[in-house]
Design an enzyme around this catalytic site. Structure first.
Site, PDB file in Angstrom:
ATOM      1  N   ARG A 103       0.827  -1.202   0.000  1.00 54.53           N
ATOM      2  CA  ARG A 103       0.000   0.000   0.000  1.00 54.53           C
ATOM      3  C   ARG A 103       0.866   1.258   0.000  1.00 54.53           C
ATOM      4  O   ARG A 103       2.032   1.230   0.393  1.00 54.53           O
ATOM      5  CB  ARG A 103      -0.937   0.019   1.213  1.00 54.53           C
ATOM      6  CG  ARG A 103      -0.231   0.153   2.554  1.00 54.53           C
ATOM      7  CD  ARG A 103      -1.204  -0.017   3.714  1.00 54.53           C
ATOM      8  NE  ARG A 103      -2.272   0.964   3.686  1.00 54.53           N
ATOM      9  CZ  ARG A 103      -2.184   2.173   4.234  1.00 54.53           C
ATOM     10  NH1 ARG A 103      -1.065   2.549   4.835  1.00 54.53           N
ATOM     11  NH2 ARG A 103      -3.197   3.005   4.193  1.00 54.53           N
ATOM     12  N   LEU A 104       0.249   2.339  -0.466  1.00 47.61           N
ATOM     13  CA  LEU A 104       0.823   3.672  -0.353  1.00 47.61           C
ATOM     14  C   LEU A 104      -0.176   4.521   0.418  1.00 47.61           C
ATOM     15  O   LEU A 104      -1.381   4.442   0.179  1.00 47.61           O
ATOM     16  CB  LEU A 104       1.074   4.287  -1.736  1.00 47.61           C
ATOM     17  CG  LEU A 104       2.138   3.629  -2.616  1.00 47.61           C
ATOM     18  CD1 LEU A 104       2.196   4.319  -3.975  1.00 47.61           C
ATOM     19  CD2 LEU A 104       3.504   3.670  -1.946  1.00 47.61           C
ATOM     20  N   ASP A 105       0.314   5.348   1.331  1.00 46.44           N
ATOM     21  CA  ASP A 105      -0.565   6.185   2.135  1.00 46.44           C
ATOM     22  C   ASP A 105      -1.332   7.176   1.264  1.00 46.44           C
ATOM     23  O   ASP A 105      -0.946   7.461   0.130  1.00 46.44           O
ATOM     24  CB  ASP A 105       0.246   6.965   3.173  1.00 46.44           C
ATOM     25  CG  ASP A 105       0.971   6.052   4.144  1.00 46.44           C
ATOM     26  OD1 ASP A 105       0.409   4.999   4.476  1.00 46.44           O
ATOM     27  OD2 ASP A 105       2.086   6.405   4.558  1.00 46.44           O
ATOM     28  N   LEU A 106      -2.385   7.727   1.839  1.00 44.97           N
ATOM     29  CA  LEU A 106      -3.201   8.726   1.148  1.00 44.97           C
ATOM     30  C   LEU A 106      -2.351   9.877   0.630  1.00 44.97           C
ATOM     31  O   LEU A 106      -2.547  10.365  -0.490  1.00 44.97           O
ATOM     32  CB  LEU A 106      -4.276   9.257   2.110  1.00 44.97           C
ATOM     33  CG  LEU A 106      -5.237  10.313   1.567  1.00 44.97           C
ATOM     34  CD1 LEU A 106      -6.182   9.701   0.540  1.00 44.97           C
ATOM     35  CD2 LEU A 106      -6.038  10.938   2.714  1.00 44.97           C
ATOM     36  N   THR A 108       0.869   9.822  -0.058  1.00 39.30           N
ATOM     37  CA  THR A 108       2.054   9.351  -0.774  1.00 39.30           C
ATOM     38  C   THR A 108       1.670   9.032  -2.212  1.00 39.30           C
ATOM     39  O   THR A 108       0.616   8.447  -2.463  1.00 39.30           O
ATOM     40  CB  THR A 108       2.638   8.088  -0.109  1.00 39.30           C
ATOM     41  OG1 THR A 108       3.023   8.395   1.229  1.00 39.30           O
ATOM     42  CG2 THR A 108       3.851   7.578  -0.873  1.00 39.30           C
TER      43      THR A 108
END
Length: 242
Positions: A103-106, A108
């Site tokens: 996952r990638l953060d919101l 990022t």
């Protein structure tokens, strides 16, 4: 032929095997109408009906491998109960059900792989295989050589010490500097926490490489299918027969 439920979910492209185990424990999976919350259940794909969130999960013969250049402001999930934008909104033309690998953060941006190949996804995210993930990071202030060495050797966080990383200062200055940071782990918000720990908080963060994959030639918000050579390289990286 009977297989474990979490393996079936991965084979069907519902999630990686580890993510499938979490789904089972959360009570989101049913077998023949009965909710399953414990590991160890097996299913026969030819006989049993498996459902995830009350939707049938069937084996997909076609494997999809999608590289997305995720913009800031999109959640790395396929649905959000609050109606916020998700990465699924960016790949509406993809008919097969695919899920994010990691996952990638919101807040990022950068390279995100999506697939319905559960076994490959499981290996790419498993710490034992140590797949490199490279980030372009803008941080507050100018990190000195001592700080860079700390990042390279490992930083003590609240969930343990990080593994050695690769760090390169691209542009030093004030009020911000730019560096690349390459890690082989995938802890929650790891890069941000590492830099906060050395008093150089992240201003912006973009993943620019995942294993052999890069963002070369891509624009933010766009996606493409991996080439056969790229899929082969990923599988070779984690010891899967190609």
């Amino acid at each position: 032929m009977a297989v474990r439920l979490q393996k079936y979910l991965a084979m069907a492209g519902a999630a990686s095997r580890r993510a499938a185990e979490k789904m089972i424990m959360e009570g989101r999976v049913k077998v023949n109408g009965q909710t399953v919350t414990k590991m160890g259940v097996t299913v026969d794909p030819a006989v049993d009906l498996v459902e995830l969130d009350n939707r049938p999960v069937k084996l997909s013969a076609k494997k999809e491998y999608i590289l997305l250049y995720k913009p800031v402001g999109y959640l790395t999930t396929l649905k959000d109960p609050y109606g916020r934008p998700t990465v699924k909104d960016l790949i509406k033309d993809v008919e097969s059900r695919v899920f994010p690998v990691g996952r990638l953060d919101l807040d990022t941006s950068g390279l995100l792989l999506l697939t319905n190949d559960g076994e490959l996804a499981n290996r790419l995210t498993h710490p034992a295989y140590g797949v490199e993930k490279e980030y372009l990071v803008r941080v507050h202030d100018l990190p000195g050589s001592e700080v860079l060495q700390k990042l390279e050797k490992g930083i003590m966080l609240d969930d343990g010490c990080t593994a050695p990383a690769k760090v390169r200062l691209i542009k030093g200055g004030r009020p911000t500097s730019v560096l690349t940071l390459t890690i082989r782990e995938g802890r929650n918000r790891q890069v941000r926490r590492m830099l906060e720990a050395v008093q150089h908080p992240v201003v912006s963060l973009k993943r620019i490489r995942f294993g052999p994959l890069t963002l070369t030639g891509m624009k933010s918000g766009h996606w493409r299918r991996l080439t056969a050579a790229e899929v082969k390289a990923l599988k070779r990286l984690v010891g899967l027969n190609t």
